[in-house]
Write an enzyme that holds these catalytic residues in place. Sequence first.
Site, PDB file in Angstrom:
ATOM      1  N   LYS A  78      20.691  21.964  69.806  1.00  0.00           N
ATOM      2  CA  LYS A  78      21.542  20.914  69.204  1.00  0.00           C
ATOM      3  C   LYS A  78      21.805  21.237  67.740  1.00  0.00           C
ATOM      4  O   LYS A  78      22.941  21.200  67.274  1.00  0.00           O
ATOM      5  CB  LYS A  78      20.847  19.566  69.309  1.00  0.00           C
ATOM      6  CG  LYS A  78      21.449  18.481  68.409  1.00  0.00           C
ATOM      7  CD  LYS A  78      20.731  17.162  68.504  1.00  0.00           C
ATOM      8  CE  LYS A  78      19.544  17.041  67.614  1.00  0.00           C
ATOM      9  NZ  LYS A  78      19.798  16.727  66.207  1.00  0.00           N
TER      10      LYS A  78
ATOM     11  N   CYS B  25      19.187   7.010  57.726  1.00  0.00           N
ATOM     12  CA  CYS B  25      18.878   6.812  59.141  1.00  0.00           C
ATOM     13  C   CYS B  25      17.411   6.403  59.208  1.00  0.00           C
ATOM     14  O   CYS B  25      16.747   6.234  58.194  1.00  0.00           O
ATOM     15  CB  CYS B  25      19.146   8.090  59.938  1.00  0.00           C
ATOM     16  SG  CYS B  25      17.876   9.324  59.689  1.00  0.00           S
TER      17      CYS B  25
ATOM     18  N   ARG C 130      18.149  10.242  53.514  1.00  0.00           N
ATOM     19  CA  ARG C 130      18.970  11.416  53.837  1.00  0.00           C
ATOM     20  C   ARG C 130      20.142  11.623  52.871  1.00  0.00           C
ATOM     21  O   ARG C 130      21.308  11.569  53.245  1.00  0.00           O
ATOM     22  CB  ARG C 130      19.509  11.312  55.263  1.00  0.00           C
ATOM     23  CG  ARG C 130      18.513  10.971  56.334  1.00  0.00           C
ATOM     24  CD  ARG C 130      17.553  12.065  56.721  1.00  0.00           C
ATOM     25  NE  ARG C 130      18.149  13.208  57.343  1.00  0.00           N
ATOM     26  CZ  ARG C 130      18.392  13.336  58.653  1.00  0.00           C
ATOM     27  NH1 ARG C 130      18.121  12.339  59.449  1.00  0.00           N
ATOM     28  NH2 ARG C 130      18.901  14.452  59.134  1.00  0.00           N
TER      29      ARG C 130
ATOM     30  N   ASP D 245      10.577  18.496  62.853  1.00  0.00           N
ATOM     31  CA  ASP D 245      11.084  17.958  64.129  1.00  0.00           C
ATOM     32  C   ASP D 245      10.062  18.075  65.250  1.00  0.00           C
ATOM     33  O   ASP D 245      10.294  17.570  66.339  1.00  0.00           O
ATOM     34  CB  ASP D 245      12.367  18.694  64.554  1.00  0.00           C
ATOM     35  CG  ASP D 245      13.516  18.370  63.633  1.00  0.00           C
ATOM     36  OD1 ASP D 245      14.554  19.056  63.720  1.00  0.00           O
ATOM     37  OD2 ASP D 245      13.376  17.451  62.806  1.00  0.00           O
TER      38      ASP D 245
ATOM     39  N   ARG E 265      20.709  11.824  72.494  1.00  0.00           N
ATOM     40  CA  ARG E 265      21.363  12.567  71.418  1.00  0.00           C
ATOM     41  C   ARG E 265      20.830  13.993  71.329  1.00  0.00           C
ATOM     42  O   ARG E 265      21.501  14.876  70.814  1.00  0.00           O
ATOM     43  CB  ARG E 265      21.124  11.866  70.072  1.00  0.00           C
ATOM     44  CG  ARG E 265      21.734  10.470  69.999  1.00  0.00           C
ATOM     45  CD  ARG E 265      21.593   9.910  68.625  1.00  0.00           C
ATOM     46  NE  ARG E 265      22.003  10.901  67.660  1.00  0.00           N
ATOM     47  CZ  ARG E 265      21.489  10.976  66.430  1.00  0.00           C
ATOM     48  NH1 ARG E 265      20.569  10.136  66.044  1.00  0.00           N
ATOM     49  NH2 ARG E 265      21.912  11.895  65.601  1.00  0.00           N
TER      50      ARG E 265
HETATM   51  C1  EPZ Z   1      18.367  19.084  59.591  1.00  0.00           C
HETATM   52  O1  EPZ Z   1      18.650  17.855  58.933  1.00  0.00           O
HETATM   53  C2  EPZ Z   1      18.162  18.734  61.052  1.00  0.00           C
HETATM   54  N1  EPZ Z   1      19.388  18.157  61.595  1.00  0.00           N
HETATM   55  C3  EPZ Z   1      17.013  17.748  61.187  1.00  0.00           C
HETATM   56  O2  EPZ Z   1      16.810  17.537  62.586  1.00  0.00           O
HETATM   57  C4  EPZ Z   1      15.755  18.390  60.601  1.00  0.00           C
HETATM   58  O3  EPZ Z   1      14.703  17.442  60.652  1.00  0.00           O
HETATM   59  C5  EPZ Z   1      16.015  18.796  59.141  1.00  0.00           C
HETATM   60  O4  EPZ Z   1      17.163  19.670  59.080  1.00  0.00           O
HETATM   61  C6  EPZ Z   1      14.823  19.524  58.531  1.00  0.00           C
HETATM   62  O5  EPZ Z   1      14.515  20.657  59.290  1.00  0.00           O
HETATM   63  C7  EPZ Z   1      20.406  18.986  61.953  1.00  0.00           C
HETATM   64  O6  EPZ Z   1      20.317  20.196  61.825  1.00  0.00           O
HETATM   65  C8  EPZ Z   1      21.620  18.332  62.530  1.00  0.00           C
HETATM   66  P1  EPZ Z   1      17.570  18.755  55.196  1.00  0.00           P
HETATM   67  P2  EPZ Z   1      19.170  17.877  57.391  1.00  0.00           P
HETATM   68  O7  EPZ Z   1      18.829  18.718  54.429  1.00  0.00           O
HETATM   69  O8  EPZ Z   1      20.023  19.063  57.172  1.00  0.00           O
HETATM   70  C9  EPZ Z   1      16.384  16.224  51.375  1.00  0.00           C
HETATM   71  C10 EPZ Z   1      16.506  16.285  64.530  1.00  0.00           C
HETATM   72  O9  EPZ Z   1      15.570  15.543  64.891  1.00  0.00           O
HETATM   73  N2  EPZ Z   1      17.777  16.409  50.972  1.00  0.00           N
HETATM   74  O10 EPZ Z   1      16.895  20.075  55.438  1.00  0.00           O
HETATM   75  O11 EPZ Z   1      19.703  16.546  57.087  1.00  0.00           O
HETATM   76  C11 EPZ Z   1      16.242  15.329  52.601  1.00  0.00           C
HETATM   77  O12 EPZ Z   1      16.208  13.962  52.241  1.00  0.00           O
HETATM   78  C12 EPZ Z   1      17.019  16.208  63.117  1.00  0.00           C
HETATM   79  O13 EPZ Z   1      17.073  17.133  65.270  1.00  0.00           O
HETATM   80  C13 EPZ Z   1      18.185  15.998  49.706  1.00  0.00           C
HETATM   81  O14 EPZ Z   1      17.390  15.488  48.921  1.00  0.00           O
HETATM   82  O15 EPZ Z   1      17.779  18.064  56.621  1.00  0.00           O
HETATM   83  C14 EPZ Z   1      14.947  15.793  53.185  1.00  0.00           C
HETATM   84  O16 EPZ Z   1      13.877  15.150  52.518  1.00  0.00           O
HETATM   85  C15 EPZ Z   1      16.319  15.131  62.311  1.00  0.00           C
HETATM   86  N3  EPZ Z   1      19.473  16.166  49.340  1.00  0.00           N
HETATM   87  C16 EPZ Z   1      14.908  17.288  52.862  1.00  0.00           C
HETATM   88  O17 EPZ Z   1      15.863  17.481  51.814  1.00  0.00           O
HETATM   89  C17 EPZ Z   1      20.390  16.740  50.175  1.00  0.00           C
HETATM   90  O18 EPZ Z   1      21.565  16.891  49.780  1.00  0.00           O
HETATM   91  C18 EPZ Z   1      15.298  18.180  54.016  1.00  0.00           C
HETATM   92  O19 EPZ Z   1      16.550  17.736  54.511  1.00  0.00           O
HETATM   93  C19 EPZ Z   1      19.974  17.145  51.457  1.00  0.00           C
HETATM   94  C20 EPZ Z   1      18.658  16.976  51.834  1.00  0.00           C
END
Ligand code: EPZ
Length: 427
Positions: free
Chosen positions: A22, A123, A128, A313, A405
């Site tokens: 996904k 969420c 996020r 995850d 999802r």
């Molecule tokens: C991706 O989300 C995945 N989703 C998530 O999987 C996964 O948990 C996450 O990466 C971490 O591995 C998809 O790929 C669709 P991040 P993403 O940006 O990209 C902070 C699932 O269950 N952050 O790596 O949103 C954020 O708050 C889902 O399949 C900022 O501060 O995750 C978090 O604490 C859930 N500013 C950390 O970074 C930003 O602009 C990591 O988030 C972006 C993120």
Amino acid sequence: MDKLLIRGGNRLSGTLPISGAKNSALTLIPCALLTEEPLTLRNLPRLADIDGFQHLMGQFGVSVAIRGKRPEEFGRVVTFEASRLTSTVAPYDLVRKMRASILVLGPMLARAGEATVSLPGGCAIGNRPIDLHLKALEAMGAEIELAQGYVKAMAPDGGLPGGDFDFPVVSVGATENAVMAAALANGTTRLFNAAREPEIVDLCNLLVAMGAEIEGIGTSDLAIHGVKKLNGATYKVMADRIEAGSYACAAAITGGEVRLEGANANEMQATIHALQQIGIEVESDKAGISVAANDSLRATNLSTAPYPGLATDMQAQLMSLLCRADGTSVLKETIFENRYMHVPELNRMGADIETEGRTAIVKGVERLTGAEVMATDLRASMSLIIAALAATGETTVRRIYHLDRGYERLEEKLQLVGADIERVGDD
Ligand code: EPZ
């Protein structure tokens, strides 16, 4: 709304097919915006989020042709063609249902010189933010403004110049947006402390297949040399390492022995290592992974981290498994601020878990008991299913749209390996 009924106690055994990832598909699909030629993706999982993204692409005037595949087969082949775009706006009513829609921002900006995307909002697992997505695009020369709940991004005339950006926090999505935008920029973009998840490697491999020039693939320092044009391609989505890890936990908690067909052990070393620390036997070959839980489970301390660390995850699923281990395990969730929504529900099934901030103390218990539980977010929902498979009695899991999802035909796959599980309409 559907619910799942699970009667625990069956040892899972047999072979279970792993679907396309996904979290790779959600960044490969928007790559169709980067070319006027057809992009065909194979091994796309049949998931609500993928359907949602296909609908969003249609919103931009992209043609979406779902091809082949008999209903009983898993996955599908889809051809996207963005020969001409009729809109560069991702509206609130679509983005609010699927926050990964933010991943159209970079490619749309690079293709059309502008993009307007509703802010995704938070969420269940945290607020996020998308500040890093925006800072990275600004570093590449984009002009960003926020108004009425939308992000509006503009490229200078002649397109994005490209630029360097050092990520203060590792972000999967922000890295993906930056890489996609950089592929069509006028110059070179260097990204430092970029995410290294296998899904990023899958994205880079697709872009290279489309004609992009990327150095450092698989490392945290990427150099993307923008090209004038990208071509179409046909590409197979990588296997879902989180789905595979989830079913490994399901097999393990039932004392079962299951082969995960299609899983790629190279992309889930941290999960495999955690399972082995807990006492699960894991063997792998180029076609999949075999998991066997013969004797008791050992309490194990785990901490999530960006790849190649243990995937956040996988935290909820491993927590369920540790509820049945001998002894006390300490889990640390270092990525998201609120990723313990599964704890109260697991405790209602007889688990003994306490949380303090980002730490969870999991005391192993003799048995889990079936209960009526509620799914809250995707991976939390899976942790309830895993617990239910080992629980005494029947468990009803409601709000399973969260599961749909991210897990393709979950109950069918679990039935393949002997689980007593059925999907029923909610009365
Ligand atoms: C991706 O989300 C995945 N989703 C998530 O999987 C996964 O948990 C996450 O990466 C971490 O591995 C998809 O790929 C669709 P991040 P993403 O940006 O990209 C902070 C699932 O269950 N952050 O790596 O949103 C954020 O708050 C889902 O399949 C900022 O501060 O995750 C978090 O604490 C859930 N500013 C950390 O970074 C930003 O602009 C990591 O988030 C972006 C993120």
